[in-house]
Design an enzyme around this catalytic site. Sequence first.
Site, short mmCIF file in Angstrom:
data_model
loop_
_atom_site.label_atom_id
_atom_site.label_comp_id
_atom_site.label_asym_id
_atom_site.label_seq_id
_atom_site.Cartn_x
_atom_site.Cartn_y
_atom_site.Cartn_z
N ASP A 13 -31.28 -21.02 40.13
CA ASP A 13 -31.84 -22.08 40.98
C ASP A 13 -32.41 -21.56 42.30
O ASP A 13 -32.36 -22.25 43.32
CB ASP A 13 -30.78 -23.17 41.26
CG ASP A 13 -30.24 -23.77 39.99
OD1 ASP A 13 -31.00 -23.83 39.00
OD2 ASP A 13 -29.06 -24.17 39.97
N LYS A 16 -37.35 -20.20 41.09
CA LYS A 16 -38.21 -19.42 40.18
C LYS A 16 -39.38 -20.26 39.66
O LYS A 16 -40.50 -19.78 39.56
CB LYS A 16 -37.38 -18.89 38.99
CG LYS A 16 -36.23 -17.97 39.42
CD LYS A 16 -35.39 -17.53 38.23
CE LYS A 16 -34.59 -18.64 37.60
NZ LYS A 16 -33.53 -19.22 38.44
N GLY A 40 -33.36 -24.92 34.40
CA GLY A 40 -34.09 -26.09 34.90
C GLY A 40 -35.00 -25.59 36.00
O GLY A 40 -34.50 -25.27 37.09
N HIS A 41 -36.28 -25.43 35.71
CA HIS A 41 -37.22 -24.85 36.68
C HIS A 41 -38.13 -25.95 37.20
O HIS A 41 -38.94 -26.51 36.46
CB HIS A 41 -38.02 -23.72 36.03
CG HIS A 41 -37.16 -22.55 35.62
ND1 HIS A 41 -37.66 -21.43 35.00
CD2 HIS A 41 -35.82 -22.33 35.75
CE1 HIS A 41 -36.67 -20.58 34.78
NE2 HIS A 41 -35.55 -21.10 35.21
N THR A 131 -23.43 -25.66 31.10
CA THR A 131 -24.35 -26.79 31.11
C THR A 131 -24.17 -27.66 29.86
O THR A 131 -24.83 -28.69 29.74
CB THR A 131 -25.81 -26.29 31.16
OG1 THR A 131 -26.02 -25.44 30.02
CG2 THR A 131 -26.09 -25.51 32.43
N ARG A 145 -24.36 -12.11 13.81
CA ARG A 145 -25.35 -12.03 12.73
C ARG A 145 -25.30 -13.17 11.72
O ARG A 145 -25.55 -12.98 10.54
CB ARG A 145 -25.21 -10.66 12.01
CG ARG A 145 -25.57 -9.53 12.96
CD ARG A 145 -25.02 -8.22 12.53
NE ARG A 145 -23.56 -8.22 12.65
CZ ARG A 145 -22.81 -7.14 12.49
NH1 ARG A 145 -23.37 -6.00 12.19
NH2 ARG A 145 -21.51 -7.22 12.61
N GLN A 226 -31.95 -18.36 34.81
CA GLN A 226 -30.66 -18.10 35.46
C GLN A 226 -30.84 -17.07 36.58
O GLN A 226 -31.88 -17.01 37.17
CB GLN A 226 -29.60 -17.64 34.44
CG GLN A 226 -29.12 -18.74 33.49
CD GLN A 226 -30.09 -19.05 32.38
OE1 GLN A 226 -30.54 -18.17 31.65
NE2 GLN A 226 -30.45 -20.31 32.24
N ALA A 301 -30.97 -29.12 38.37
CA ALA A 301 -32.18 -29.65 37.74
C ALA A 301 -31.95 -29.96 36.26
O ALA A 301 -32.72 -30.69 35.64
CB ALA A 301 -33.33 -28.65 37.90
N PRO A 306 -23.81 -31.59 41.66
CA PRO A 306 -24.02 -31.05 43.01
C PRO A 306 -23.79 -29.54 43.00
O PRO A 306 -22.87 -29.06 42.36
CB PRO A 306 -22.94 -31.75 43.85
CG PRO A 306 -22.00 -32.39 42.89
CD PRO A 306 -22.69 -32.53 41.57
N GLY A 417 -40.94 -24.51 51.56
CA GLY A 417 -40.90 -25.88 51.06
C GLY A 417 -41.20 -25.88 49.57
O GLY A 417 -41.63 -24.85 49.03
P1 GDP Z 1 -35.15 -22.45 39.53
O1 GDP Z 1 -34.16 -22.79 38.49
O2 GDP Z 1 -34.95 -21.08 40.09
O3 GDP Z 1 -36.56 -22.68 39.10
O4 GDP Z 1 -34.87 -23.43 40.75
P2 GDP Z 1 -34.64 -25.04 40.65
O5 GDP Z 1 -35.91 -25.69 40.31
O6 GDP Z 1 -33.46 -25.32 39.78
O7 GDP Z 1 -34.17 -25.35 42.13
C1 GDP Z 1 -34.95 -25.02 43.23
C2 GDP Z 1 -35.23 -26.32 44.01
O8 GDP Z 1 -35.71 -25.99 45.30
C3 GDP Z 1 -36.30 -27.17 43.39
O9 GDP Z 1 -36.00 -28.51 43.65
C4 GDP Z 1 -37.57 -26.76 44.12
O10 GDP Z 1 -38.55 -27.79 44.15
C5 GDP Z 1 -37.03 -26.48 45.49
N1 GDP Z 1 -37.72 -25.44 46.26
C6 GDP Z 1 -38.30 -24.29 45.82
N2 GDP Z 1 -38.70 -23.52 46.86
C7 GDP Z 1 -38.37 -24.20 47.98
C8 GDP Z 1 -38.49 -23.92 49.38
O11 GDP Z 1 -38.96 -22.88 49.81
N3 GDP Z 1 -37.99 -24.87 50.24
C9 GDP Z 1 -37.42 -26.03 49.82
N4 GDP Z 1 -36.96 -26.88 50.73
N5 GDP Z 1 -37.30 -26.32 48.51
C10 GDP Z 1 -37.75 -25.42 47.60
P1 IMO Z 2 -31.94 -21.69 36.15
O1 IMO Z 2 -32.86 -20.96 35.20
C1 IMO Z 2 -27.92 -22.25 37.71
C2 IMO Z 2 -24.62 -21.65 34.92
C3 IMO Z 2 -23.79 -22.86 34.53
C4 IMO Z 2 -22.43 -22.19 34.34
C5 IMO Z 2 -22.81 -20.86 33.71
C6 IMO Z 2 -22.69 -20.85 32.19
O2 IMO Z 2 -32.34 -23.09 36.40
O3 IMO Z 2 -31.74 -20.90 37.38
P2 IMO Z 2 -24.23 -21.88 30.27
O4 IMO Z 2 -24.62 -23.29 29.99
O5 IMO Z 2 -25.37 -20.97 30.53
O6 IMO Z 2 -23.29 -21.32 29.25
O7 IMO Z 2 -23.36 -21.96 31.64
O8 IMO Z 2 -24.13 -20.60 34.08
N1 IMO Z 2 -26.08 -21.78 34.68
C7 IMO Z 2 -26.97 -21.96 35.66
N2 IMO Z 2 -26.79 -22.12 36.99
N3 IMO Z 2 -29.16 -22.19 37.19
C8 IMO Z 2 -29.35 -22.00 35.87
O9 IMO Z 2 -30.56 -21.80 35.33
C9 IMO Z 2 -28.22 -21.90 35.03
N4 IMO Z 2 -28.04 -21.74 33.70
C10 IMO Z 2 -26.73 -21.65 33.51
O10 IMO Z 2 -23.78 -23.83 35.54
O11 IMO Z 2 -21.87 -21.93 35.58
MG MG Z 3 -32.76 -24.27 38.06
#
Ligand code: GDP
Ligand code: IMO
Ligand code: MG
Length: 426
Positions: A13, A16, A40-41, A131, A145, A226, A301, A306, A417
């Site tokens: 999170d 990316k 969740g991107h 998740t 396998r 991740q 996402a 939380p 942002g």
């Molecule tokens: P990912 O899994 O690495 O793609 O990240 P997520 O999408 O799960 O969480 C990143 C959150 O931060 C998303 O809601 C983005 O829209 C938000 N975000 C990304 N870059 C920035 C930033 O520079 N500032 C702020 N305030 N939010 C950001």
């Molecule tokens: P993105 O790509 C944040 C965490 C889960 C749990 C652990 C194992 O959005 O950054 P799993 O379901 O993979 O067996 O859970 O990994 N986890 C993540 N945390 N961002 C993710 O993906 C995650 N994918 C898995 O919350 O702690």
């Molecule tokens: Mg994410």
Amino acid sequence: MSADVILGAQWGDEGKGKIVDLFSEKYDVIVRYQGGANAGHTVIVGSEKYVMHLLPSGILHKNKINIIGHGVVIDMEALAGEVKGLRERGIKVSPKNLKISENASIVMPYHKMLDKAKESAKKGGEKIGTTGRGIGPAYTDKYVRIGIRLRDMFNPAVLKAKIDENLSEKNFLLKNFYGVKTMTAARILSETKKYADVLKPFMADTTGLINELASAGKKILFEGAQGALLDIDYGTYPFVTSSNPTIGGVMTGAGVSHRIINKVWGITKAYQTRVGNGPFPTEMDEKNGAKTREAGGEYGATTGRPRRCGWLDLVALKYVCDLNGLSDILLTKIDVLSIFSSIKVCTHYMYKGKKITGFVSDGGELYKCTPVYRTLKGWNSDLTAIRDFKSLPAAAKAYIEYIEQYTGVRVSIISVGPERDQILKR
Ligand code: GDP
Ligand code: IMO
Ligand code: MG
């Protein structure tokens, strides 16, 4: 040949999705290489919000090839749903711009059941907080396998034999060990076949294709899911995911040589978050944690949970820099830290009575580490409209420079942002 990698340098999170979407403009091909629908991107485009779980975050751009490599575990229902959802919003998804590896492993309905059953059988502190997307059980089957690959979905004899083999074991476990409902082969076949048919036109030999595209001089961007600290081998085991978000995952998950890789971008937040359980030395106290969560919108996402919030852990970041050979750090969400008048960063741990600077990746041992902080000045002003490094407040520049000095890796891009244009280069 030119390929670059974007990978998460923390516990996921890091932002990316935003960065891959933004970078995609300059690439021809975007490739997901590991993980599954646990990812969740988020991509924000004006008032529109897109959350990609399996589709590469380049999918919103026209004339790009998006590839799901064979290291990804595919939840066909989730992927078919994502394709449908985007099409309904006017985004073109066709066999021209989406290719799915025929050898990718499938997350079957029983994997999701087992994931949830395993988690609920665990006692409090042992729970991983997965998740629930079936990731662990799907990768387990791949490695023992008995996994089902996308190609198997179109070979009725092989598919039936594999499902029968799997069910004889899974149903025994589900019924006798976990005490939950069992499944029938007929139900699984009918549930999965409809989604497999949706995905069939996208099926391809993606390894051959990626290497062909690389040889033809196309620019390739690998999109990690991740983060490095969730890596099955190098993360805070056992509080990790079941794939390799670290650099090696690119080679094994996409089928390419390290020789095509140029830059490796580590995406890191200016602070730290974690969703799910496991050690988190720099976790903030309740008040600061809640404040950061609200300011940063730190809710999962994928699951809406939380996120736990903490101060930037430089010990962990340096470990990730070295482990992955990061060429650059891309710092996100520095705007969120504007809420603090002073900001802590962790520079060492106290472990077994000693001050240490090396990361402790064993999950159990990391619980025993206490962070040692350095307090840096905050800037207490809004950064979201700033578009060049020079205009940042001195304290924000000092914060960035401190990260560089500690890790030895250049922070070359800073995100202020969620929107595409909220970015500044050094
Ligand atoms: P990912 O899994 O690495 O793609 O990240 P997520 O999408 O799960 O969480 C990143 C959150 O931060 C998303 O809601 C983005 O829209 C938000 N975000 C990304 N870059 C920035 C930033 O520079 N500032 C702020 N305030 N939010 C950001
Ligand atoms: P993105 O790509 C944040 C965490 C889960 C749990 C652990 C194992 O959005 O950054 P799993 O379901 O993979 O067996 O859970 O990994 N986890 C993540 N945390 N961002 C993710 O993906 C995650 N994918 C898995 O919350 O702690
Ligand atoms: Mg994410």
